[in-house]
Design a protein around this motif. Structure first.
Motif, PDB file in Angstrom:
ATOM      1  N   PRO A 110      52.473  45.162  44.677  1.00  0.00           N
ATOM      2  CA  PRO A 110      53.522  45.947  44.009  1.00  0.00           C
ATOM      3  C   PRO A 110      54.202  45.126  42.923  1.00  0.00           C
ATOM      4  O   PRO A 110      54.422  43.916  43.083  1.00  0.00           O
ATOM      5  CB  PRO A 110      54.500  46.269  45.155  1.00  0.00           C
ATOM      6  N   LEU A 111      54.575  45.796  41.840  1.00  0.00           N
ATOM      7  CA  LEU A 111      55.200  45.092  40.728  1.00  0.00           C
ATOM      8  C   LEU A 111      56.717  45.043  40.882  1.00  0.00           C
ATOM      9  O   LEU A 111      57.469  45.405  39.969  1.00  0.00           O
ATOM     10  CB  LEU A 111      54.810  45.749  39.399  1.00  0.00           C
ATOM     11  N   ASP A 112      57.176  44.579  42.047  1.00  0.00           N
ATOM     12  CA  ASP A 112      58.589  44.287  42.187  1.00  0.00           C
ATOM     13  C   ASP A 112      58.835  42.912  41.573  1.00  0.00           C
ATOM     14  O   ASP A 112      57.943  42.332  40.950  1.00  0.00           O
ATOM     15  CB  ASP A 112      59.012  44.339  43.659  1.00  0.00           C
ATOM     16  N   ALA A 113      60.042  42.386  41.733  1.00  0.00           N
ATOM     17  CA  ALA A 113      60.369  41.112  41.084  1.00  0.00           C
ATOM     18  C   ALA A 113      59.400  40.009  41.492  1.00  0.00           C
ATOM     19  O   ALA A 113      58.876  39.261  40.662  1.00  0.00           O
ATOM     20  CB  ALA A 113      61.804  40.721  41.404  1.00  0.00           C
ATOM     21  N   GLY A 114      59.141  39.888  42.797  1.00  0.00           N
ATOM     22  CA  GLY A 114      58.216  38.855  43.253  1.00  0.00           C
ATOM     23  C   GLY A 114      56.792  39.129  42.842  1.00  0.00           C
ATOM     24  O   GLY A 114      56.048  38.216  42.474  1.00  0.00           O
ATOM     25  N   GLY A 115      56.390  40.410  42.893  1.00  0.00           N
ATOM     26  CA  GLY A 115      55.030  40.782  42.546  1.00  0.00           C
ATOM     27  C   GLY A 115      54.697  40.515  41.095  1.00  0.00           C
ATOM     28  O   GLY A 115      53.569  40.121  40.762  1.00  0.00           O
ATOM     29  N   ARG A 116      55.665  40.730  40.210  1.00  0.00           N
ATOM     30  CA  ARG A 116      55.413  40.443  38.785  1.00  0.00           C
ATOM     31  C   ARG A 116      55.164  38.952  38.582  1.00  0.00           C
ATOM     32  O   ARG A 116      54.331  38.550  37.761  1.00  0.00           O
ATOM     33  CB  ARG A 116      56.586  40.923  37.937  1.00  0.00           C
ATOM     34  N   GLY A 117      55.880  38.134  39.322  1.00  0.00           N
ATOM     35  CA  GLY A 117      55.694  36.692  39.182  1.00  0.00           C
ATOM     36  C   GLY A 117      54.323  36.232  39.655  1.00  0.00           C
ATOM     37  O   GLY A 117      53.656  35.446  38.978  1.00  0.00           O
ATOM     38  N   THR A 118      53.887  36.717  40.817  1.00  0.00           N
ATOM     39  CA  THR A 118      52.581  36.311  41.333  1.00  0.00           C
ATOM     40  C   THR A 118      51.457  36.875  40.471  1.00  0.00           C
ATOM     41  O   THR A 118      50.422  36.216  40.280  1.00  0.00           O
ATOM     42  CB  THR A 118      52.399  36.778  42.787  1.00  0.00           C
ATOM     43  N   THR A 119      51.664  38.086  39.926  1.00  0.00           N
ATOM     44  CA  THR A 119      50.646  38.664  39.038  1.00  0.00           C
ATOM     45  C   THR A 119      50.524  37.858  37.761  1.00  0.00           C
ATOM     46  O   THR A 119      49.414  37.598  37.269  1.00  0.00           O
ATOM     47  CB  THR A 119      50.993  40.124  38.720  1.00  0.00           C
ATOM     48  N   ALA A 120      51.662  37.432  37.206  1.00  0.00           N
ATOM     49  CA  ALA A 120      51.636  36.608  35.999  1.00  0.00           C
ATOM     50  C   ALA A 120      50.907  35.294  36.260  1.00  0.00           C
ATOM     51  O   ALA A 120      50.123  34.823  35.421  1.00  0.00           O
ATOM     52  CB  ALA A 120      53.057  36.344  35.511  1.00  0.00           C
ATOM     53  N   ALA A 121      51.142  34.719  37.434  1.00  0.00           N
ATOM     54  CA  ALA A 121      50.467  33.462  37.774  1.00  0.00           C
ATOM     55  C   ALA A 121      48.955  33.658  37.869  1.00  0.00           C
ATOM     56  O   ALA A 121      48.170  32.814  37.411  1.00  0.00           O
ATOM     57  CB  ALA A 121      51.016  32.915  39.088  1.00  0.00           C
ATOM     58  N   ALA A 122      48.532  34.790  38.443  1.00  0.00           N
ATOM     59  CA  ALA A 122      47.096  35.069  38.547  1.00  0.00           C
ATOM     60  C   ALA A 122      46.479  35.239  37.167  1.00  0.00           C
ATOM     61  O   ALA A 122      45.389  34.711  36.889  1.00  0.00           O
ATOM     62  CB  ALA A 122      46.875  36.324  39.394  1.00  0.00           C
ATOM     63  N   ILE A 123      47.163  35.957  36.294  1.00  0.00           N
ATOM     64  CA  ILE A 123      46.658  36.169  34.933  1.00  0.00           C
ATOM     65  C   ILE A 123      46.545  34.842  34.186  1.00  0.00           C
ATOM     66  O   ILE A 123      45.547  34.563  33.508  1.00  0.00           O
ATOM     67  CB  ILE A 123      47.575  37.146  34.182  1.00  0.00           C
ATOM     68  N   ASN A 124      47.555  34.004  34.316  1.00  0.00           N
ATOM     69  CA  ASN A 124      47.564  32.725  33.598  1.00  0.00           C
ATOM     70  C   ASN A 124      46.552  31.727  34.144  1.00  0.00           C
ATOM     71  O   ASN A 124      46.254  30.724  33.504  1.00  0.00           O
ATOM     72  CB  ASN A 124      48.964  32.116  33.638  1.00  0.00           C
ATOM     73  N   SER A 125      46.016  31.990  35.337  1.00  0.00           N
ATOM     74  CA  SER A 125      45.031  31.077  35.923  1.00  0.00           C
ATOM     75  C   SER A 125      43.610  31.334  35.434  1.00  0.00           C
ATOM     76  O   SER A 125      42.702  30.543  35.721  1.00  0.00           O
ATOM     77  CB  SER A 125      45.066  31.178  37.454  1.00  0.00           C
ATOM     78  N   VAL A 126      43.407  32.436  34.692  1.00  0.00           N
ATOM     79  CA  VAL A 126      42.063  32.777  34.219  1.00  0.00           C
ATOM     80  C   VAL A 126      41.618  31.761  33.174  1.00  0.00           C
ATOM     81  O   VAL A 126      42.318  31.539  32.179  1.00  0.00           O
ATOM     82  CB  VAL A 126      42.038  34.204  33.635  1.00  0.00           C
ATOM     83  N   ASP A 127      40.443  31.164  33.374  1.00  0.00           N
ATOM     84  CA  ASP A 127      39.970  30.130  32.458  1.00  0.00           C
ATOM     85  C   ASP A 127      38.937  30.698  31.487  1.00  0.00           C
ATOM     86  O   ASP A 127      38.825  31.915  31.321  1.00  0.00           O
ATOM     87  CB  ASP A 127      39.406  28.945  33.242  1.00  0.00           C
ATOM     88  N   ALA A 128      38.167  29.820  30.862  1.00  0.00           N
ATOM     89  CA  ALA A 128      37.137  30.236  29.908  1.00  0.00           C
ATOM     90  C   ALA A 128      35.914  29.357  30.092  1.00  0.00           C
ATOM     91  O   ALA A 128      35.792  28.285  29.486  1.00  0.00           O
ATOM     92  CB  ALA A 128      37.663  30.145  28.470  1.00  0.00           C
TER      93      ALA A 128
END
Length: 343
Positions: free
Chosen positions: A131-149
């Motif tokens: 869920p995109l509550d306050a905590g969920g937005r933070g963990t989702t952002a961390a997952a997105i930022n962990s994507v490499d190339a």
């Protein structure tokens, strides 16, 4: 604005290509209010901003949104990108994908749930539906930022992993969407088949092409998945505004979204890349408060939906300003003096 012109120009080209893709079935457009649920009750005076989703090529509805975000982590995502047209690369495809995905997450309402998958040679589920509550937005952002190339580009693996999470953990009654972002090409047949399997499970598959993308492949995947292909290969500077829904335009196939509030005031709103839109804030009156939305599509059709929110309780009392309270006190004092004089 530039992004609005982009959306409108795409309707004439990409949308037509999708509808004519081999094996594609053109579904009628639809629109639905997603939150709050119909006939919800709130205290009188509560300010609400209902949200909904419009889709030019399929059915939307339910009481929520489950989104599988499938991000390209192949080695070519490290390639530089010129987003402002000055001939100098100012970011990379990887960084642009991260910024766009974060803009989308920030634009989605709290009731939405999102999973994050990265794919290169293989695919990995980085985060299940959250869920995109306050905590969920933070963990989702961390997952997105962990994507490499690094690695290859296995589009089918990405679609299958995102689909598996939606099938296993999607909420009953929620709209099921999968958004695939890529800059490269893979086995078109296997990826298209994966999208068709997702569509058969009630999941709409949309695709986004970054610079360097194989447009025919991503277009075919979206067509098989009952969704839309968004081609940003020639205008990467518009990606973030499109994902955030701040460009003033509407997605491919949607001509306009028009909302009428309970007082009969009608206005147009823009939409994010998923067709998600938000009504302006409105203070609920006592009893029924009916909102309506009209979505007009570029094929000449339209769809409507209504939402009733019920105001309950007494009307809030309006507090007197300080000067009013002093006046009442003065009048009360004068009345008391007159009674004493009469006595």
């Amino acid at each position: 604005m530039k992004i609005e012109r982009y959306f409108r120009n795409m309707r004439l080209g990409i949308a037509a290509a999708i509808c004519l893709a081999p094996g594609a079935l053109h579904a009628a457009g639809s629109v639905a209010w997603i939150s709050p649920p119909d006939n919800s009750t709130f205290p009188v005076g509560t300010v609400v901003s209902p949200t909904g989703i419009a889709n030019a090529r399929g059915t939307v509805g339910g009481t929520g949104l489950d989104l599988a975000l499938v991000l390209d982590s192949s080695g070519s995502m490290g390639t530089g990108v010129d987003t402002d047209g000055d001939g100098v690369n100012d970011t990379t495809r990887q960084e642009l994908q991260q910024q766009a995905a974060l803009a989308l997450v920030n634009a989605l309402p709290d009731f939405a749930r999102i999973s994050v998958t990265e794919f290169d040679t293989n695919a990995v589920l980085l985060q299940g539906l959250t869920p995109l509550d306050a905590g969920g937005r933070g963990t989702t952002a961390a997952a997105i930022n962990s994507v490499d190339a690094s690695g290859g580009t296995n589009l089918a693996a990405g679609v299958n992993t995102g689909r598996a999470e939606l099938v296993a953990n999607g909420a009953a009654g929620s709209a099921q969407r999968l958004l695939l972002i890529s800059d490269g090409e893979s086995s078109s047949t296997s990826a298209t088949n994966a999208a068709a399997i997702a569509a058969a499970a009630g999941i709409t598959v949309d695709t986004v092409g970054f610079p360097g993308t194989d447009a025919p492949t991503l277009s075919a995947i979206a067509a098989a998945g009952g969704g839309t292909f968004f081609d940003f290969s020639g205008n990467p500077g518009d990606i973030i505004a499109a994902f955030a829904g701040t460009g003033g335009g509407t997605p491919v196939g949607i001509d306009s979204i028009q909302i009428t509030d309970p007082l009969g005031v009608t206005y147009n709103v823009g939409a994010g890349i998923l067709g998600n839109f938000t009504a302006a804030g409105f203070g609920l009156a006592l009893g029924n408060n009916v909102f309506s939305v009209l979505a007009n599509f570029t094929d000449g059709t339209s769809a409507t939906a209504t939402l009733n929110l019920i105001g309950v309780g007494d009307l809030p009392q309006v507090p007197l300003p300080a000067s009013g309270l002093l006046l009442l006190a003065s009048l009360a004092g004068i009345g008391a003096m007159r009674r004493r004089n009469r006595g």
